[in-house]
Design an enzyme around this catalytic site. Structure first.
Site, PDB file in Angstrom:
ATOM      1  N   HIS A 153       0.816  -1.222   0.000  1.00  0.00           N
ATOM      2  CA  HIS A 153       0.000   0.000   0.000  1.00  0.00           C
ATOM      3  C   HIS A 153       0.842   1.261   0.000  1.00  0.00           C
ATOM      4  O   HIS A 153       0.435   2.276   0.555  1.00  0.00           O
ATOM      5  CB  HIS A 153      -0.941  -0.004   1.209  1.00  0.00           C
ATOM      6  CG  HIS A 153      -1.957  -1.094   1.179  1.00  0.00           C
ATOM      7  ND1 HIS A 153      -2.991  -1.128   0.281  1.00  0.00           N
ATOM      8  CD2 HIS A 153      -2.091  -2.216   1.928  1.00  0.00           C
ATOM      9  CE1 HIS A 153      -3.728  -2.217   0.484  1.00  0.00           C
ATOM     10  NE2 HIS A 153      -3.196  -2.898   1.477  1.00  0.00           N
ATOM     11  N   ARG A 192     -10.417  -5.786   9.235  1.00  0.00           N
ATOM     12  CA  ARG A 192      -9.570  -5.533   8.060  1.00  0.00           C
ATOM     13  C   ARG A 192      -8.095  -5.547   8.458  1.00  0.00           C
ATOM     14  O   ARG A 192      -7.255  -6.156   7.797  1.00  0.00           O
ATOM     15  CB  ARG A 192      -9.986  -4.216   7.416  1.00  0.00           C
ATOM     16  CG  ARG A 192      -9.179  -3.720   6.237  1.00  0.00           C
ATOM     17  CD  ARG A 192      -9.210  -4.621   5.045  1.00  0.00           C
ATOM     18  NE  ARG A 192      -8.239  -5.716   5.172  1.00  0.00           N
ATOM     19  CZ  ARG A 192      -8.098  -6.719   4.327  1.00  0.00           C
ATOM     20  NH1 ARG A 192      -8.877  -6.811   3.266  1.00  0.00           N
ATOM     21  NH2 ARG A 192      -7.209  -7.656   4.518  1.00  0.00           N
ATOM     22  N   CYS A 238      -5.159  -8.267   7.433  1.00  0.00           N
ATOM     23  CA  CYS A 238      -3.944  -7.825   6.740  1.00  0.00           C
ATOM     24  C   CYS A 238      -2.714  -8.416   7.424  1.00  0.00           C
ATOM     25  O   CYS A 238      -1.804  -8.913   6.763  1.00  0.00           O
ATOM     26  CB  CYS A 238      -3.832  -6.304   6.739  1.00  0.00           C
ATOM     27  SG  CYS A 238      -4.675  -5.509   5.364  1.00  0.00           S
TER      28      CYS A 238
END
Lengths: 210, 271
Positions: free
Chosen positions: B184, B228, B232
């Site tokens: 990211h 979430r 991850c």
């Protein structure tokens, strides 16, 4: 005697003042890093095969934990590459090419090392998560460069085979702070599995080179 | 309610279409996935979680048999509208920065009389195991739909949480050397065919943060931001992130603050 005490007190005063000033301003980057590491250790719990020692960074991980668009200084980059190059265990038989068909299977699977994974099942390399390889596979990622026609474009020579073996074994040896895992160094793949992946890229019969 | 199920049926058809042998090229694969995503938007089962959450919020529960209607989510006792868009924040009564989930646990302990362990016991639902926490989060998040993200960094502890969250984002570890940044930290990247938002830039953080919580079609569950992050780190090969831990709040603070200025738009629906 009294004067000695006074001297000692005065001597510590600048240090104490420094600490006070330090408290009033933003903490240094090193202080924040130390605090973040302590916070991490208190915020995770071991699960399955993933124990808390996975949060202990080695020298490379620590040096590469820098912000977006940043890189470590040049001397650190050189040191990371040197240290990691020294970790590579080259195949005892001097051969780098395995079976590209097994390599394709290894490239397709991302199983391995997650706490939800069965540690008895061999890990994959999940190459397609980040790279384009064989053209038949349309579901490929773009974090790494396309490796389609890798061998065809570069030639199939032993030097390039050796480079690919080393790169898969420990990518940090060639490109410090690479996003690519160190598959051999961190015992994600076996020597034979790495050879199979090398064959996927470097065997002229591999679909990658069609 | 009626709107929910045709949408699900249609997306099931798309899943089948995608599972069929793919004969088109890369560009059109991405186009087809965009169509699939668009089709999902019509009728979001998250509504079921929102409705259940509203009931849980209003119902007297716990050893003290009181509702959560006096819970202060940062805007004052009982004020839910828009609260999610300014979390995490520092709460003087707890002397701690809290995200929504942590604050809900706090209210369940303080006013309803639950133990902390009981309040935090079932944060993520599974098959035949509904999570009250997911439902409560869905309700509170839905009440912030359309509200601009406005996370403050006024209190020193808010500033510290942001700085620690940022450090965490760049922290490489585990057998794969992964950090949040690995996936990211750059523009226009994908894992397989999944687009990856660049969370180091406002546009990426806004796009990502404002669309969680989300109903995940592949899991048949509404998933919260705590989930979430937890998932991850599983994929990062880290140990398990503890629910409502300091690190989870710090990282949420970093991402939520980076999303400031964008209109909150969740619960969303994702593949």
């Amino acid at each position: 005697m009294q004067r000695g005490h006074l001297m000692l007190l005065l001597g510590t005063l600048p240090g104490a003042l420094g600490i006070l000033v330090g408290c009033a301003t933003a903490p240094s980057d090193a202080e924040t890093s130390a605090k973040a590491t302590a916070m991490l250790k208190a915020s995770f719990k071991e699960s399955g095969q993933a124990k808390l020692d996975r949060l202990d960074q080695d020298e490379t991980q620590k040096a590469c934990s820098v912000g977006a668009g940043k890189a470590p200084p040049k001397d650190v980059v050189e040191r990371i590459e040197k240290v990691n190059l020294a970790t590579i265990q080259w195949p005892a038989d001097g051969k780098f090419l395995g079976d590209w068909k097994n390599g394709e299977k290894i490239a397709q699977t991302g199983q391995g090392m997650q706490y939800s994974d069965d540690p008895k099942v061999p890990s994959g390399a999940n190459c397609y998560a980040c790279h384009q390889l064989a053209p038949a596979e349309l579901s490929y990622g773009t974090i790494g460069p396309s490796l389609y026609q890798f061998g065809k474009a570069r030639g199939y020579g032993v030097d390039i085979q050796k480079y690919v073996y080393g790169k898969v074994y420990n990518a940090e040896a060639y490109s410090a702070c690479s996003n690519m895992p160190r598959f051999g160094h961190n015992r994600i793949l076996t020597e034979q599995q790495i050879k199979d992946v090398v064959a996927l890229l470097m065997d002229s019969a591999s679909p990658v080179n069609k | 309610m009626r709107a929910v199920f045709p949408g699900v049926a249609r997306c099931a058809a798309w899943v089948l279409a995608l599972a069929a042998p793919v004969v088109f090229g890369q560009g059109s694969t991405v186009d087809e996935i965009a169509k699939y995503r668009a089709a999902l938007q019509d009728g979001n089962p998250a509504e079921l979680w929102e409705a259940r959450g509203e009931d849980l919020w209003k119902k007297p529960r716990g050893p003290k048999s009181v509702s959560l209607e006096k819970c202060d989510l940062g805007l004052g006792a009982g004020l839910v509208k828009g609260a999610y868009a300014q979390l995490p924040k520092y709460f003087a009564d707890a002397d701690r920065v809290m995200d929504l989930e942590t604050r809900l646990v706090w209210c369940m302990v303080q006013s309803q009389g639950y133990t902390e362990a009981d309040a935090a016991r079932n944060p993520f639902g599974g098959p035949n195991r509904k999570s009250d926490m997911e439902a409560l989060v869905a309700y509170v998040a839905a009440e912030a739909r359309g509200v601009k993200m406005n996370v403050a960094l006024n209190h020193p502890k808010e500033q510290e949480a942001y700085r620690l969250g940022e450090k965490m984002f760049y922290f490489r570890g585990g057998p794969h050397d992964f950090a949040c940044m690995t996936c990211h930290g750059d523009d226009n990247k994908r894992i397989r065919l999944q687009d990856l938002p660049n969370l180091t830039k406002p546009e990426g953080a806004q796009l990502a943060y404002t669309t969680w919580p989300a109903y995940r079609v592949s899991q048949g569950e509404l998933r919260t931001f705590q989930w979430r992050l937890n998932d991850c780190f599983r994929q990062q090969r880290f140990p398990e992130l503890v629910f409502a831990s300091d690190a989870s709040i710090a990282l949420t603070m970093f991402l939520a603050r980076n999303a400031n200025g964008a209109a909150f738009n969740a619960p969303a629906i994702k593949r």
